[in-house]
Enzyme design. Structure first.
Site, short mmCIF file in Angstrom:
data_model
loop_
_atom_site.label_atom_id
_atom_site.label_comp_id
_atom_site.label_asym_id
_atom_site.label_seq_id
_atom_site.Cartn_x
_atom_site.Cartn_y
_atom_site.Cartn_z
N ASN A 1 -10.09 -1.11 0.23
CA ASN A 1 -8.64 -0.93 0.22
C ASN A 1 -8.09 -1.41 -1.13
OD1 ASN A 1 -5.88 -1.02 0.61
ND2 ASN A 1 -5.98 -2.13 2.56
N HIS B 1 -3.87 6.69 3.40
CA HIS B 1 -4.19 5.38 2.80
C HIS B 1 -5.62 5.01 3.17
CE1 HIS B 1 -4.05 1.42 1.34
NE2 HIS B 1 -3.92 0.83 2.52
N CYS C 1 0.81 -1.22 0.00
CA CYS C 1 0.00 0.00 0.00
C CYS C 1 0.85 1.27 0.00
CB CYS C 1 -0.93 0.01 1.20
SG CYS C 1 -1.86 -1.51 1.37
#
Ligand code: COA
Length: 331
Positions: A288, A258, A117
């Site tokens: 996500n 994020h 990520c």
């Protein structure tokens, strides 16, 4: 030549998500979960799923075309392409090579980085330095993921969390009156590789006839542990770039974190002393999307006018590795 240190700006952003929406209600028909559980624990309502035959490179190229258009540049002008992904089209060659071909960016050096990520901001720091020192005049950085291909759709503890998509940015030397990337930070803690990984499918554990049904090439995570580290590392990284950029928290017009979990985002927002209401969130729509998440969020915030030229923004990310990164940018 030596001693060069060009300022580097973000000249354009773009994003792409697949058409197909998978809602929490639809997931609840496949595994023992509910919209209420998923939403209250994560803030996610739905995610996008790539179509049959739609690969990470296709999503990356779609996002890149929009970023190039906004930057007013042709693909042939791009000198460097970095794709951040943990879900490449193939193990080799790099997804960036497919993207180079799809865009017709034949003058670009192209490679991938794997920092989960955190990959998009790792790519931003690397390419900023490579432009600043004069090696390249510009770069196309992309976070792109087809996580739907690496999720165990029978595991309710992970399959509800992830989605597919891509985000891109064009970086180039900045003119004196333009904004610039003010400060960057990255970090890694390889002692915690076990908290979040895809254990199979690599050289350590190839998929064989005897383990093919064990879902080893899918995401495995110790959610609670990851949660704790995510909050601490993202807070520290954001504070580091704010201070390195010689700014105060109240100078930040927009924080783009994020997009993994709304509770993580809220915990960071509460600890950062940035004024309320300045944290951008879109994970309710996409879940996500790993390396793509902050890139998609940056593009959506940019295009919807959440910040304007001259504003200071902070991006901050966290992922498997464990890895983390942040960037402070004057737009
Ligand atoms: N639906 C319903 N119940 C679920 C579920 C789901 N999708 N997933 C897990 N559960 C159950 C568990 O089985 C457990 O049941 P039990 O108490 O009977 O054993 C219970 O819910 C609590 O599970 P737990 O894992 O303790 O939940 P949690 O509050 O920690 O929330 C996460 C789980 C994954 C949402 C949370 O840990 C998290 O967001 N972590 C960070 C993950 C992340 O963002 N990672 C990416 C970073 S890049």
């Amino acid at each position: 030549m030596s001693g060069l240190d060009y300022q580097v700006c973000i000249a354009g952003t773009g994003s792409y998500v697949p058409e197909k929406i998978l809602t929490n209600e639809e997931l609840a028909k496949r595994v023992d979960t509910s919209d209420e559980w998923i939403f209250t624990r994560t803030g996610i309502r739905e995610r996008r799923i790539a179509a049959e035959g739609e690969f990470t490179s296709h999503m990356a190229s779609n996002a890149a075309r929009k970023a190039l258009e906004q930057a007013g540049m042709e693909a042939s002008e791009i000198q460097l392409i970095i794709v951040a992904t943990i879900t490449p089209d193939t193990i080799t060659p790099a997804t960036a090579c497919y993207v180079q071909q799809q865009l017709g960016a034949s003058n670009a050096v192209a490679f991938d980085i794997s920092a989960a990520c955190s990959g998009f901001l790792y790519a931003m720091k690397m390419s900023k330095r490579m432009i600043a020192d004069g090696a390249f005049e510009n770069a196309l950085i992309i976070g792109a993921e087809k996580l739907s291909a690496f999720v165990n759709w029978e595991d309710r503890t992970t399959c509800v969390l992830f989605g597919d998509g891509a985000g891109a940015a064009v970086l180039r030397r900045a003119a004196p009156e333009e904004g610039s990337i003010l400060a960057t930070e990255m970090g890694t803690d390889g002692k915690l590789t076990h908290l979040l990984n895809i254990p199979g499918g690599g050289s350590a554990c190839p998929i064989t006839e005897s383990n093919v049904n064990d879902h080893l090439a899918t995401l495995a995570m110790q959610g609670k542990e990851v949660f704790k580290h995510a909050v601490n590392r993202m807070k520290q990284a954001a504070e580091t770039v704010i201070s390195r950029a010689d700014l105060q928290p109240e100078d930040i017009a927009c924080v783009i974190p994020h997009q993994a979990n709304l509770r993580i985002i809220d915990a960071i927002a509460g600890r950062l002393s940035v004024p309320e209401g300045r944290v951008f969130v879109n994970l309710d729509k996409y879940g996500n999307t790993s390396a793509a998440a902050v890139a998609i969020a940056l593009d959506e915030a940019n295009r919807s006018g959440v910040f304007k030229r001259g504003d200071n923004i902070v991006m901050v990310v966290f992922g498997a590795g464990l890895t983390w990164a942040a960037a402070a940018v004057r737009w």
